[in-house]
Scaffold this active site. Structure first.
Site, PDB file in Angstrom:
ATOM      1  N   CYS A   1       2.466 -26.519 -15.281  1.00 17.66           N
ATOM      2  CA  CYS A   1       1.701 -25.262 -15.332  1.00 17.66           C
ATOM      3  C   CYS A   1       2.578 -24.062 -14.999  1.00 17.66           C
ATOM      4  O   CYS A   1       2.447 -23.006 -15.596  1.00 17.66           O
ATOM      5  CB  CYS A   1       0.519 -25.313 -14.374  1.00 17.66           C
ATOM      6  SG  CYS A   1      -0.606 -26.683 -14.659  1.00 17.66           S
TER       7      CYS A   1
ATOM      8  N   HIS B   1       0.844  -1.200   0.000  1.00 14.92           N
ATOM      9  CA  HIS B   1       0.000   0.000   0.000  1.00 14.92           C
ATOM     10  C   HIS B   1       0.875   1.245   0.000  1.00 14.92           C
ATOM     11  O   HIS B   1       1.939   1.271   0.612  1.00 14.92           O
ATOM     12  CB  HIS B   1      -0.900  -0.005   1.234  1.00 14.92           C
ATOM     13  CG  HIS B   1      -1.898  -1.115   1.230  1.00 14.92           C
ATOM     14  ND1 HIS B   1      -3.086  -1.031   0.554  1.00 14.92           N
ATOM     15  CD2 HIS B   1      -1.877  -2.339   1.807  1.00 14.92           C
ATOM     16  CE1 HIS B   1      -3.758  -2.164   0.714  1.00 14.92           C
ATOM     17  NE2 HIS B   1      -3.048  -2.981   1.473  1.00 14.92           N
TER      18      HIS B   1
END
Lengths: 490, 428
Positions: free
Chosen positions: A407, A50
């Protein structure tokens, strides 16, 4: 032995503090209740650095957030941790929200956040073409970033371990005794002795504070669960930055973010729960899906590859409590470090070390200090290498040419490296957090048997002794044991 | 590295495609098969039950036996297979990179590429099943690997969600190995698996099948301790019906909830995809939108019988060979197949009509189970050009209908660019 410092808790606060202390010539131990670092709040959260406009000016949070955010990029570079300064938008839907944006902007300015701007609908749409038609404005914070929270904690802990910090896992502190100028901390069976203690116990930090002698401390920590959905990498490009809905009384609201690994993440909601309850609910998933769709209508829950829930350590004081105990000498508390605890962690760690120094801990730079995660440098995952690096890695060790997790393109070399790291991976989830094996769209369907076989070979044992995440989380059993169990049951 | 043909995937599709290309005249030394597992054969290697090869070889083989036949054919022809090899990238112009411990990092290009990567299983996360995240939740194929390849049991008391073929096979397998399979739940009002598997894997072992049921919650901290199942409301989006919840203590949940063609490379190469099949959009030669790149097997669309995978792979293999042999690629007249009532998709999706056009078999799946229907292929005016009566069809069983070469040629000559494929209810 008697350590100079014992840190209780190996979340982001504890591991970053351990890393900071490891630069000095002192002996440090970390005691963690869970089986690995980053076990509770750090394990599952929004993974956002943040910018610092959200915190009330003048709070410890505000100060730590802004400073921590500024420090993050350099720390991630030093530790070889992926970090992306992608910026964030707080999105307004109408006039009331726009007033909130102006309030947040003012807060940000007072907190010292740089680069903040309030954008028009058109400017926002240009940066985020998939944003809802109903969005009217946004607060743009270019300094906000994304990072892998447990990846950062693991990296910080590895750097600490490489410089001699000892880690004790499954060590849930249950008692403390003070004798001859040092403390003996017990988990019921084993003890660790230290002259100073840092309480970085997250959700347990208030309980640990009382155990350490600060019985009169007036703070409660409420575990608040946040649920998330992680989506396939093919949706990662839906957003370019982190999108928050303008906050309301209930919290920061649902966000839509791209993770540092390229997935799309939506969540969280906020519900008070029993300690340790990280189950996911149908209602919660529906709630965050609706919240995310309000921001970005094209978010498609069918692209979910997994869902999870994290726990926030929310303090009744609504601010971080970072202080040296007045009751007992040599006790430093970090209580109630909730969001933005990840963004704040470099500054919190730095401040804790300052408090330790003020308490009399002598800080002399460690000779032969290693700034990286391992003596030989920072490990690089095959998936993050250039083609040239890949060719060189396989030439040096053919195990890097064997893909185990298709993956996420994780090789046997990556897995072996994680098993032989300073904080070695001993189970499937530890491997997963260190290498991403099993994090992709097949969720370990193909690679987990092979990863388990590698763990078994490394530990000189058989598959039935390998667990998902320690304890009773066994993966498979011998046939004869199953047959006996079924017969017993009948 | 430069090859005439590179086949990505050494399972039944890739092996059959390579053999067909070789038999069509491509020298074995010009063909390379890249297989990501340690051995060729693909997922067949863990399918130790029988039932494979009835169409192809006229006998009932186990999975490894079926794969073995093709591995033998590849070896007899001395076609090279690199195992432990993973393709990392593929471009539309058939450049690719792969790694393996034996070869290191390799860049390669080919005149033709056949995509035969197979498929993967849908997971718990894709279904968004609520609850905790303990050990003991496996896809059926993963459990099958543990039981049949590693020799260990994934659990003792088992609930299976989804009645796809792998789930049914695993219900029987776990039972034979000594576990107790408590039930199979199926969201739909009918099974997604072959009828013969319902009989042989569930009925023969008295394993209950709960149709229109799903798992609504997973319980347990370290390991699964139970699941909650509930009936779903057909009329309300198959949502769980409150009050029908039932807690079942168990230590294992197996998921057999669908297969997804693996096409990360295909998408990465910018090849046009069919959103319904999850595979590439192909013509009757199984050529994708990228010239010289073909797709077959479960990477193209999910099959229920491997025999059809081999058949499809041979079509792709022969076509790749023809291309390589520089047979002049004639400008083709394309007829697209439009699906109508009752038909969910068709492969191929289009037919390129050239002088040498042959009979084309359209494979398709129906949307729902139907009884007494006629499969109908029509021209643009609605005239039937092929039909086939079926007593019963179901989404779990692939259907097909063949278009004769002369009919296709006539359509092309008349300027037809689209044919319809649909079902028609017959008078009962």
């Amino acid at each position: 032995m008697i350590y100079d410092v014992l840190i209780i808790g190996a979340g982001i606060t504890g591991t970053m503090t351990a890393r900071c202390l490891a630069a000095y010539d002192c002996s440090v131990a970390v005691a963690e209740a869970g089986p690995d670092v980053a076990w509770e709040a750090t394990r599952a959260n929004s993974a956002i650095i943040h910018a610092g406009y959200d915190c009330v000016p003048g709070t410890v949070k505000a100060k730590m957030n802004v400073r921590g955010c500024a420090m993050m990029e350099e720390i991630c570079r030093t530790l070889g941790v992926s970090y992306k300064k992608c910026g964030s938008h707080v999105v307004a839907f109408g006039e009331e929200d726009e007033a909130t944006l102006r309030e947040l902007y003012d807060r940000g300015i007072r907190n010292g956040v740089t680069g903040l701007r309030i954008l028009t609908r058109e400017e926002l749409r240009q940066m985020e073409p998939n944003i809802s038609e109903a969005a009217t404005a946004s607060l743009w914070a270019p300094g906000a970033g994304i990072v892998c929270p447990y990846g950062l904690a693991i990296a910080a802990a590895e750097n600490a371990a490489t410089n001699g910090v000892d880690f004790y896992f499954r060590f849930a502190v249950s008692g403390v005794r003070e004798t001859d100028g040092y403390y003996t901390v017990s988990n019921g069976t084993d003890t660790i002795c230290a002259r100073r203690i840092v309480n970085a116990a997250g959700v347990s930090s208030a309980d640990v504070a009382k155990m350490l002698g600060d019985e009169g401390l007036d703070v409660q920590i409420t575990p608040r669960r946040g649920e998330y959905i992680l989506m396939d990498k093919k949706c990662g490009g839906t957003v370019n930055s982190t999108l928050f809905a303008a906050p309301s009384a209930k919290g920061k609201g649902v966000l839509v973010a791209r993770t540092v690994h390229g997935n799309l993440l939506i969540g969280p909601n906020a519900n008070e729960v029993e300690r340790g309850d990280t189950s996911v609910t149908a209602a919660g998933l529906a709630e965050i899906t609706a919240g995310a769709k309000r921001l970005v209508p094209s978010v498609n829950p069918r692209q979910s590859i997994t869902n999870f829930a994290g726990i926030r350590a929310t303090p009744s004081t609504h601010d971080f409590m970072l202080f040296a105990s007045e009751e007992k000498k040599g006790i430093i508390h970090a209580i109630g470090v909730e969001s933005p605890g990840l963004a704040s962690s470099p500054a919190v760690a730095e401040y804790i070390v300052q408090l330790l120094s003020e308490d009399g801990l002598i800080l002399r730079k460690r000779e032969n200090y290693i700034p990286t995660r391992r003596a030989e440098g920072n490990p690089k995952l095959f998936a993050e290498m250039t083609d040239e690096e890949r060719a060189a890695a396989i030439a040096a060790d053919p195990a890097y040419g064997r893909i185990i997790c298709r993956c996420e393109t994780v090789t046997e070399g990556d897995l072996l490296s994680a098993m032989h790291s300073p904080l070695p991976a001993r189970d499937i989830d530890m491997l997963k957090r260190r290498t991403r094996a099993g994090m992709g769209r097949c969720q370990g369907g193909f690679c987990s048997p092979r990863a388990a076989a590698l763990l078994a070979a490394d530990q000189g044992t058989t598959l039935d002794h390998i667990t998902k995440s320690g304890g009773g989380s066994w993966l498979v059993r011998k046939r004869e044991d199953i047959v006996r169990e079924v017969e017993d049951h009948a | 590295m430069r090859k005439k043909l590179i086949v990505i995937g050494g399972g039944p599709a890739g092996l059959a495609a390579a053999v067909a290309a070789c038999d069509a005249g491509i020298a074995p030394s010009d063909i390379l098969i890249l297989e990501r597992d340690r051995e060729p054969g693909g997922i067949l290697n863990q399918c130790i039950h029988t039932g494979f090869g009835l169409h192809r070889f006229g006998e009932e083989l186990s999975g490894p036996e079926y794969a073995g036949r093709y591995v033998d054919m590849v070896r007899q022809r001395q076609i090279k297979i690199v195992t432990d090899a993973m393709v990392l990238s593929l471009s539309e112009d058939r450049h690719l990179s792969f790694v393996s411990p034996a070869t290191g990092f390799v860049r390669a290009e080919a005149d033709a590429v056949i995509l035969a990567m197979g498929c993967r299983e849908r997971t718990r996360g894709a279904l968004s099943i609520p609850g905790t995240r303990p050990a003991g939740v496996y896809t059926a194929g993963c459990a099958q690997r543990y039981v049949n390849m590693e020799g260990y049991m994934p659990g003792s008391r088992v609930v299976i969600l989804g009645s796809g073929d792998i789930g049914l096979i695993m219900a029987r397998r776990m039972t034979l190995e000594g576990a107790k399979v408590l039930c199979v739940c199926e969201l739909m009002p009918y099974s997604g698996g072959l009828a013969r598997n319902i009989v042989q894997c569930l009925n023969d072992f008295d394993i209950p099948l709960h149709l229109s049921h799903t798992v609504t919650q997973i319980h347990g901290k370290d390991r699964v301790t139970g699941v909650t199942i509930a009936a779903v409301d057909e009329a309300n989006g198959r949502r769980p019906i409150p009050g029908t919840e039932q807690y079942i203590p168990c230590d294992t949940l197996l998921l057999s909830v669908g297969l997804i063609p693996e096409n990360e490379l295909t998408v990465g190469a910018g090849i046009h995809m069919d959103p319904v099949t999850g595979g590439a959009d192909v013509n009757q030669h199984r050529e994708t939108s990228a010239e010289g790149i073909y797709a077959c097997g479960n990477a193209l669309h999910v099959h229920d019988l491997v025999d059809y995978v081999s058949e499809e792979a041979e079509i792709a293999g022969r076509a790749a060979a023809q291309r390589i042999q520089a047979m002049e690629k004639q400008s083709a007249h394309t007829i697209t197949v439009k699906t109508g009532f009752g038909v969910r998709y068709s492969v191929p999706q289009r037919i390129d009509v050239t002088d040498g056009v042959e009979d084309v078999r359209l494979f398709f799946r129906v949307c729902d189970p139907y009884k007494k229907v006629r499969v109908l292929v029509t021209d643009e005016q609605g005239n039937a050009i092929a039909k086939r009566a079926r007593n019963a069809v179901a989404p779990g069983e692939m259907e097909s209908i063949t278009l004769r070469a002369d009919a296709i040629r006539m359509l092309a000559d008349s300027g037809c660019t689209q044919i319809g494929l649909c079902l028609e209810q017959m008078e009962v």
